[in-house]
Design a protein around this motif. Structure first.
Motif, PDB file in Angstrom:
ATOM      1  N   UNK A 165      -2.826   0.968 -13.521  1.00  0.00           N
ATOM      2  CA  UNK A 165      -3.109  -0.179 -13.099  1.00  0.00           C
ATOM      3  C   UNK A 165      -3.263  -0.963 -12.544  1.00  0.00           C
ATOM      4  N   UNK A 166      -3.412   0.000 -10.971  1.00  0.00           N
ATOM      5  CA  UNK A 166      -3.602  -0.148  -9.729  1.00  0.00           C
ATOM      6  C   UNK A 166      -5.202   0.187  -9.431  1.00  0.00           C
ATOM      7  N   UNK A 167      -5.849   0.963 -10.134  1.00  0.00           N
ATOM      8  CA  UNK A 167      -7.046   1.402 -10.762  1.00  0.00           C
ATOM      9  C   UNK A 167      -7.840  -0.029 -10.809  1.00  0.00           C
ATOM     10  N   UNK A 168      -7.332  -0.743 -12.084  1.00  0.00           N
ATOM     11  CA  UNK A 168      -7.583  -1.792 -13.220  1.00  0.00           C
ATOM     12  C   UNK A 168      -7.915  -2.871 -12.148  1.00  0.00           C
ATOM     13  N   UNK A 169      -7.318  -2.720 -11.040  1.00  0.00           N
ATOM     14  CA  UNK A 169      -7.304  -4.074  -9.885  1.00  0.00           C
ATOM     15  C   UNK A 169      -8.359  -4.040  -9.076  1.00  0.00           C
ATOM     16  N   UNK A 170      -7.927  -3.182  -8.852  1.00  0.00           N
ATOM     17  CA  UNK A 170      -9.001  -2.340  -7.531  1.00  0.00           C
ATOM     18  C   UNK A 170     -10.564  -3.166  -7.938  1.00  0.00           C
ATOM     19  N   UNK A 171     -10.631  -2.918  -9.198  1.00  0.00           N
ATOM     20  CA  UNK A 171     -12.018  -3.217 -10.055  1.00  0.00           C
ATOM     21  C   UNK A 171     -12.611  -4.248  -9.679  1.00  0.00           C
ATOM     22  N   UNK A 193       6.097   3.961 -15.087  1.00  0.00           N
ATOM     23  CA  UNK A 193       5.893   5.557 -14.362  1.00  0.00           C
ATOM     24  C   UNK A 193       4.734   5.543 -13.465  1.00  0.00           C
ATOM     25  N   UNK A 194       4.019   6.712 -12.676  1.00  0.00           N
ATOM     26  CA  UNK A 194       3.366   6.860 -12.087  1.00  0.00           C
ATOM     27  C   UNK A 194       2.130   6.854 -12.692  1.00  0.00           C
ATOM     28  N   UNK A 212       0.956  -1.513  -0.254  1.00  0.00           N
ATOM     29  CA  UNK A 212       0.038   0.128   0.157  1.00  0.00           C
ATOM     30  C   UNK A 212       0.617   1.455  -0.276  1.00  0.00           C
ATOM     31  N   UNK A 213       0.509   2.298  -0.998  1.00  0.00           N
ATOM     32  CA  UNK A 213       1.283   2.963  -0.818  1.00  0.00           C
ATOM     33  C   UNK A 213       1.193   4.470   0.234  1.00  0.00           C
ATOM     34  N   UNK A 214       2.203   4.863   0.009  1.00  0.00           N
ATOM     35  CA  UNK A 214       1.986   6.286   1.857  1.00  0.00           C
ATOM     36  C   UNK A 214       0.687   7.724   0.907  1.00  0.00           C
ATOM     37  N   UNK A 215       0.731   7.824   1.583  1.00  0.00           N
ATOM     38  CA  UNK A 215      -0.642   8.975   1.046  1.00  0.00           C
ATOM     39  C   UNK A 215       0.309  10.511   0.723  1.00  0.00           C
ATOM     40  N   UNK A 256      -2.670  11.307  -7.791  1.00  0.00           N
ATOM     41  CA  UNK A 256      -1.480  10.082  -7.965  1.00  0.00           C
ATOM     42  C   UNK A 256      -1.323   9.204  -6.703  1.00  0.00           C
ATOM     43  N   UNK A 257      -1.316   8.528  -6.398  1.00  0.00           N
ATOM     44  CA  UNK A 257      -0.485   7.841  -5.193  1.00  0.00           C
ATOM     45  C   UNK A 257       1.156   7.116  -5.331  1.00  0.00           C
ATOM     46  N   UNK A 258       1.721   6.825  -5.032  1.00  0.00           N
ATOM     47  CA  UNK A 258       2.836   6.296  -5.484  1.00  0.00           C
ATOM     48  C   UNK A 258       3.282   4.992  -4.942  1.00  0.00           C
ATOM     49  N   UNK A 259       3.004   4.070  -6.294  1.00  0.00           N
ATOM     50  CA  UNK A 259       2.801   2.847  -6.152  1.00  0.00           C
ATOM     51  C   UNK A 259       3.814   1.846  -6.906  1.00  0.00           C
ATOM     52  N   UNK A 260       4.764   1.382  -5.846  1.00  0.00           N
ATOM     53  CA  UNK A 260       5.854   0.147  -5.664  1.00  0.00           C
ATOM     54  C   UNK A 260       5.354  -1.103  -6.581  1.00  0.00           C
ATOM     55  N   UNK A 261       6.014  -1.258  -7.950  1.00  0.00           N
ATOM     56  CA  UNK A 261       5.406  -2.161  -8.646  1.00  0.00           C
ATOM     57  C   UNK A 261       7.094  -2.850  -8.682  1.00  0.00           C
ATOM     58  N   UNK A 262       7.866  -2.863  -8.549  1.00  0.00           N
ATOM     59  CA  UNK A 262       8.859  -3.088  -8.640  1.00  0.00           C
ATOM     60  C   UNK A 262       9.285  -5.014  -7.928  1.00  0.00           C
ATOM     61  N   UNK A 263       9.036  -5.236  -6.958  1.00  0.00           N
ATOM     62  CA  UNK A 263       8.923  -6.344  -6.784  1.00  0.00           C
ATOM     63  C   UNK A 263       7.879  -7.890  -7.322  1.00  0.00           C
TER      64      UNK A 263
END
Length: 146
Positions: A93-99, A86-87, A54-57, A66-73
């Motif tokens: 992508x995370x919005x799509x996954x949330x749905x 990129x951000x 979960x990103x920090x607000x 925009x949230x700072x999602x870390x997709x590196x892992x």
């Protein structure tokens, strides 16, 4: 390493399927209903959230929400060809996954569009590699009714 050797290695690394009795399955479902009784959308949601913290607000007003999602892992670490998101991509992508968790995205097809060499195949290959790895963990365990 050739592609066939890599595939053979991954297939032999897989843990063998465990056969459960119906009573064992029901017991598991009563202890962890959201983990056992989930569809493919829930499984993909769980996989992404397993790899993406979960990103920090960000209180910065210029972040435009925009949230700072870390997709590196999920898309960089232990991948043959890393995909650096990129951000904007990460937030979409995370919005799509949330749905997916809420079942909003059923009966839709998503197409990735971009110029040659923009990373479409790299993203999907890394995503599928992590999905396969996730299904081999206890958290990503899947069940088949026979």
């Amino acid at each position: 390493m050739t592609a066939l050797q890599n595939l053979e290695g991954r297939l032999t690394e897989r843990k063998p399927s465990k056969v459960l009795s119906f009573d064992e399955f029901l017991q598991g479902a009563s202890q962890n209903p959201t983990g056992v009784l989930r569809n493919i959308f829930g499984l993909v949601y769980d996989m992404v959230h397993h790899y993406v913290p979960d990103p920090e607000i960000d209180p910065d007003p210029e972040s435009i929400g925009f949230l700072d999602y870390d997709l590196k892992k999920m898309l960089v670490e232990d991948c043959d060809n890393p995909f650096f998101a990129d951000q904007v991509f990460a937030n979409r992508f995370m919005s799509l996954i949330g749905g997916l968790r809420q079942g909003e995205r059923q009966d839709r097809i998503y197409m990735f569009e971009g110029s040659h060499g923009s990373g479409k195949s790299t993203f999907l290959n890394n995503f599928l590699q992590k999905f396969e790895e996730f299904t081999q963990t206890n958290e990503g365990e899947v069940y088949e009714t026979v």
